[in-house]
Design a protein around this motif. Structure first.
Motif, short mmCIF file in Angstrom:
data_model
loop_
_atom_site.label_atom_id
_atom_site.label_comp_id
_atom_site.label_asym_id
_atom_site.label_seq_id
_atom_site.Cartn_x
_atom_site.Cartn_y
_atom_site.Cartn_z
N SER A 1 34.63 25.56 21.33
CA SER A 1 34.58 25.77 23.06
C SER A 1 33.88 27.00 23.63
CB SER A 1 35.78 26.53 23.01
OG SER A 1 36.62 25.56 22.59
N GLY A 2 32.60 27.48 22.88
CA GLY A 2 31.71 28.21 23.70
C GLY A 2 31.61 29.20 22.50
N TYR A 3 30.36 30.77 23.47
CA TYR A 3 29.81 31.77 23.46
C TYR A 3 30.71 32.74 23.65
CZ TYR A 3 26.33 27.43 22.28
OH TYR A 3 25.64 26.33 22.07
N PHE A 4 30.73 34.17 22.69
CA PHE A 4 31.01 34.98 23.00
C PHE A 4 30.61 36.40 22.92
CE2 PHE A 4 34.85 32.67 24.54
CZ PHE A 4 35.19 32.06 23.44
N LEU A 5 30.48 36.64 23.90
CA LEU A 5 29.25 37.51 23.48
C LEU A 5 29.98 39.55 23.56
CD1 LEU A 5 26.13 36.86 25.77
CD2 LEU A 5 26.61 36.34 23.02
N ARG A 6 30.01 40.32 22.38
CA ARG A 6 30.66 41.62 23.28
C ARG A 6 28.73 42.78 23.33
NH1 ARG A 6 34.56 45.03 18.73
NH2 ARG A 6 35.19 46.40 21.30
N TYR A 7 29.94 43.76 24.59
CA TYR A 7 28.95 45.13 24.88
C TYR A 7 29.81 46.35 24.29
CZ TYR A 7 26.02 41.07 26.36
OH TYR A 7 25.00 40.69 26.38
N ARG A 8 29.81 47.10 24.97
CA ARG A 8 30.01 48.19 24.97
C ARG A 8 31.23 48.62 25.33
NH1 ARG A 8 29.35 53.50 22.50
NH2 ARG A 8 30.22 55.54 23.40
N SER A 9 31.22 47.42 26.34
CA SER A 9 32.89 47.91 27.77
C SER A 9 32.69 47.12 27.87
CB SER A 9 32.16 49.19 28.58
OG SER A 9 32.38 50.41 28.33
#
Lengths: 234, 144
Positions: free
Chosen positions: B80-88
């Motif tokens: 379904s797509g791409y997901f990126l995680r950052y600190r906040s």
């Protein structure tokens, strides 16, 4: 629930209820995890018309996990249909070798993407997304790494062939089961600019060291200039 | 005083470099504001909110561009797509509504993002009690 989803659920339940010893455990993924991954691939195949699967050969010198972990959009125990129903297929193939405790060799693993059309994803495409290229399948969380690699294949294929994505859906999981975000990470600026920070610290360190050294030299020279001259000095 | 010129220069450069590294860092939100068109706040069925953007690149290319500009702590891709995680923050990059060369980005804080993208990151980036919970990662640095 679609007929395909119902079939996968029955397959997963049957595997879970199998008599002890009657079915060999998968070397990497649990049965339920494999069923979920197969369902993910099945959703992608329904949208794109491309078949997806995985085939990982595991050699466990010190244990009993030898075997093959495979599955596809057809189901968690079924290989990707290379001939017949799919004009195009993409499969993650790999191998894992766990050595025995007394072996001097290290554990090893690798993976590659196999397909029957030239525009298919490659293992480099997956690495460009920040995913491991297969070298970590041997680790304790190798099952999670395998799932992440396989789940990424449809998205990369969609980009390369201009195929549709599976529509995004809001979560259907009850709020009580959704959980909380966990895990801490470095500050974003540090992750992006750690090399600049190292350079800054080197500059400050070098400057500070030189400052101390030259201050000491200046102090020594000043002390020598104030010392009264004796006959040995002339 | 000439003998102290070099150390002063090095220390000065070090301070400027340190200041640039810490003070001039653009957030992922600023990157999306600069490179995509803000379309307003969106809310999912669970009440989780995210900033919506229309972006000029296909989802994969947009995900790589964001990753290149701002390295995420973790990343996931799904059909379904791409997901990126950052600190906040969490960013979801989905197919766009303006053809194959466009994408839609959703930017949410950690709490809202975990709920908004829960189908795709649940258990990988936090606690989880749904299907497939046994192998999910639990977040960067969270162990298994």
């Amino acid at each position: 629930m679609t007929p395909r989803a119902a079939l996968l659920a029955v397959l997963a339940a049957t595997a879970a209820l199998a008599l002890p010893g009657a079915a060999q455990a998968r070397p990497l993924l649990d049965d339920a995890d494999a069923a979920e991954l197969a369902q993910t691939l099945a959703d992608a195949t329904d949208e794109q018309g491309v078949c997806y699967g995985w085939h990982i050969e595991v050699q466990d010198d010190g244990g009993s996990s030898d075997g093959v972990d495979e599955g596809s959009n057809l189901g968690p125990e079924l290989p990707v249909p290379i001939t017949g129903s799919c004009a195009r297929y993409v499969e993650l193939r790999g191998r894992v070798h766990w050595t025995s405790d007394w072996s001097e060799s290290d554990d090893s693993s690798s993976a590659r993407v196999v397909s029957n059309f030239p525009e298919a994803p490659t293992i480099d495409d997956l690495q460009d997304l920040g995913l491991d290229g297969g070298g970590d399948l041997k680790d304790d969380d190798g099952d999670a790494k395998l799932s992440a690699l396989v789940a990424a294949l449809p998205a990369v294929t969609a980009d390369k062939l201009n195929l549709p994505y599976v529509p995004f859906e809001d979560t259907t999981i009850p709020a009580a089961q959704q959980g909380q975000p966990t895990g801490s990470s470095l500050p974003d600026w540090l992750r992006d600019r750690w090399f600049v920070l190292v350079l800054a610290l080197l500059l400050l360190g070098a400057g500070g060291w030189l400052l101390v050294q030259r201050r000491a030299m200046a102090f020594a020279e000043e002390r020598d200039s104030k010392r009264p001259k004796t006959e040995t000095d002339t | 005083m000439r003998r102290f010129a070099l150390p002063a220069i090095l220390i000065g450069l070090g301070v400027l470099t340190l200041g640039w590294a810490v003070g001039c860092h653009q957030s992922v939100r600023a990157y999306l504001d600069d490179h995509c068109r803000y379309t307003g706040m969106t809310t999912d069925r669970g009440g989780h909110r995210a900033r919506g953007y229309d972006c000029p690149k296909a989802p994969g290319a947009m995900a790589r561009a964001v990753r290149s500009a701002h390295r995420p702590a973790d990343a996931r891709a799904s059909p379904s797509g791409y997901f990126l995680r950052y600190r906040s923050d969490m960013v979801g990059i989905l197919p766009g509504r303006r053809g194959a060369s466009s994408s839609r980005a959703l930017l949410a804080d950690e709490r809202n993002g975990y709920g908004y993208f829960n189908n795709y990151v649940g258990g990988w980036w936090g606690t989880y009690s749904g299907p497939g919970e046994s192998f999910r990662g639990g977040g960067p640095g969270g162990g298994k």
